[in-house]
Motif scaffolding. Sequence first.
Motif, PDB file in Angstrom:
ATOM      1  N   VAL A   1       0.866  -1.178   0.000  1.00 47.31           N
ATOM      2  CA  VAL A   1       0.000   0.000   0.000  1.00 47.31           C
ATOM      3  C   VAL A   1       0.904   1.229   0.000  1.00 47.31           C
ATOM      4  O   VAL A   1       1.885   1.280   0.751  1.00 47.31           O
ATOM      5  N   ALA A   2       0.604   2.192  -0.845  1.00 45.06           N
ATOM      6  CA  ALA A   2       1.383   3.433  -0.896  1.00 45.06           C
ATOM      7  C   ALA A   2       0.444   4.620  -0.795  1.00 45.06           C
ATOM      8  O   ALA A   2      -0.666   4.609  -1.354  1.00 45.06           O
ATOM      9  N   ARG A   3       0.893   5.639  -0.041  1.00 46.37           N
ATOM     10  CA  ARG A   3       0.072   6.840   0.100  1.00 46.37           C
ATOM     11  C   ARG A   3       0.973   8.024   0.419  1.00 46.37           C
ATOM     12  O   ARG A   3       1.938   7.892   1.168  1.00 46.37           O
ATOM     13  N   ARG A   4       0.626   9.161  -0.155  1.00 48.15           N
ATOM     14  CA  ARG A   4       1.336  10.399   0.169  1.00 48.15           C
ATOM     15  C   ARG A   4       0.824  10.910   1.508  1.00 48.15           C
ATOM     16  O   ARG A   4      -0.375  11.075   1.709  1.00 48.15           O
ATOM     17  N   THR A   5       1.748  11.158   2.453  1.00 46.54           N
ATOM     18  CA  THR A   5       1.378  11.709   3.750  1.00 46.54           C
ATOM     19  C   THR A   5       2.033  13.079   3.904  1.00 46.54           C
ATOM     20  O   THR A   5       2.662  13.586   2.976  1.00 46.54           O
ATOM     21  N   ASP A   6       1.902  13.654   5.077  1.00 48.90           N
ATOM     22  CA  ASP A   6       2.438  15.007   5.272  1.00 48.90           C
ATOM     23  C   ASP A   6       3.953  15.062   5.112  1.00 48.90           C
ATOM     24  O   ASP A   6       4.500  16.092   4.705  1.00 48.90           O
ATOM     25  N   LEU A   7       4.647  13.983   5.460  1.00 53.84           N
ATOM     26  CA  LEU A   7       6.115  14.005   5.461  1.00 53.84           C
ATOM     27  C   LEU A   7       6.755  13.308   4.272  1.00 53.84           C
ATOM     28  O   LEU A   7       7.974  13.313   4.144  1.00 53.84           O
ATOM     29  N   GLY A   8       5.958  12.690   3.413  1.00 50.02           N
ATOM     30  CA  GLY A   8       6.564  12.027   2.273  1.00 50.02           C
ATOM     31  C   GLY A   8       5.704  10.904   1.738  1.00 50.02           C
ATOM     32  O   GLY A   8       4.511  10.812   2.016  1.00 50.02           O
ATOM     33  N   GLN A   9       6.328  10.016   0.980  1.00 52.13           N
ATOM     34  CA  GLN A   9       5.636   8.881   0.388  1.00 52.13           C
ATOM     35  C   GLN A   9       5.765   7.682   1.321  1.00 52.13           C
ATOM     36  O   GLN A   9       6.849   7.131   1.511  1.00 52.13           O
ATOM     37  N   ALA A  10       4.645   7.303   1.931  1.00 52.19           N
ATOM     38  CA  ALA A  10       4.635   6.175   2.856  1.00 52.19           C
ATOM     39  C   ALA A  10       4.249   4.909   2.113  1.00 52.19           C
ATOM     40  O   ALA A  10       3.387   4.923   1.227  1.00 52.19           O
ATOM     41  N   LYS A  11       4.881   3.806   2.492  1.00 55.62           N
ATOM     42  CA  LYS A  11       4.553   2.501   1.921  1.00 55.62           C
ATOM     43  C   LYS A  11       4.434   1.476   3.039  1.00 55.62           C
ATOM     44  O   LYS A  11       5.243   1.479   3.977  1.00 55.62           O
ATOM     45  N   LEU A  12       3.438   0.611   2.919  1.00 54.44           N
ATOM     46  CA  LEU A  12       3.306  -0.550   3.776  1.00 54.44           C
ATOM     47  C   LEU A  12       3.589  -1.775   2.910  1.00 54.44           C
ATOM     48  O   LEU A  12       2.859  -2.049   1.948  1.00 54.44           O
ATOM     49  N   LEU A  13       4.652  -2.487   3.276  1.00 62.14           N
ATOM     50  CA  LEU A  13       5.134  -3.588   2.448  1.00 62.14           C
ATOM     51  C   LEU A  13       5.009  -4.900   3.212  1.00 62.14           C
ATOM     52  O   LEU A  13       5.606  -5.062   4.287  1.00 62.14           O
TER      53      LEU A  13
END
Length: 292
Positions: A14-26
């Motif tokens: 899962v990837a999503r843009r958050t306040d601090l950057g591009q977050a990924k759950l792998l």
Amino acid sequence: MPDPSSPPDEPVPVARRTDLGQAKLLPDVDHEGGWLLTLDDTPQSYVDLADPTHLEFEYTRRLGHLADALAEPGRPLDALHLGGGALTLPRYLAATRPGSRQRVVEVDGPLIALVEQHLPWHGPGVDITTEAGDARAALAATATSAPGSLDLVVADVFHGSRTPGHLTSVEFLRLAAAALRPGGCYAANLADGPPLAFARAQAATVRAVFPQACLIAEAPVLRGRRYGNILLVGSAGPLPVADLARRLAGDVFPARLTEGAGLAAFTARTAPVTDATATDSPPPPDGAFGVG
């Protein structure tokens, strides 16, 4: 209607843009239930949904050893976690010390929402509240409104790969000391490499505020041979250093505990950090924490 004989759907990233950057759950393809959280491809947290007592990262194992040594097994703790990530340590405390009252403060609100949606932590015996906000502001509010109320304050805050300067000063640590009850403990996860100038200054800062302090790191990191995580611990009362040192030495990833004269020598001629002199921690060398 799905075929009951078909294998369950495989977990997907899962990837999503958050306040601090591009977050990924792998998802961990080698460990069912394991998930890695990255932010701009820098590892932030690893959680095991099937077994929250499984701590993958070395520094989280050391925080777990500290929590285990702080009080008799199973006794609930009141804890404030500055920096949330995927809530690895809060999940661990909830599993090993059911009924622990825990508050997590994470500056990246969308990151909290992402983790809660895909890696939920709620369940029986789990008392974890989360909020979006600045770590220092939250700590200051606690020190003012509920002084002496916490058993454990954990500072594990990284913006990208660096600890923000306003969370590294004597003034910040005094807030932590005010929020802790007698016998309570402050722990900060930091990262540094040769020549360890940041680590020495942070150790001097902890020693300036807390009568009892220790440093935990792998020997090559402590000797300035490579970049890595360093755990700094402080308390107004005695620390369980003997028990903690045994746990650290017997870990799959052994670490060294330095206290007393050894810690004084490590910080020799190093001034504590104040708000006026505080800076962010140094950036890691290229490739130090990257995920391919």
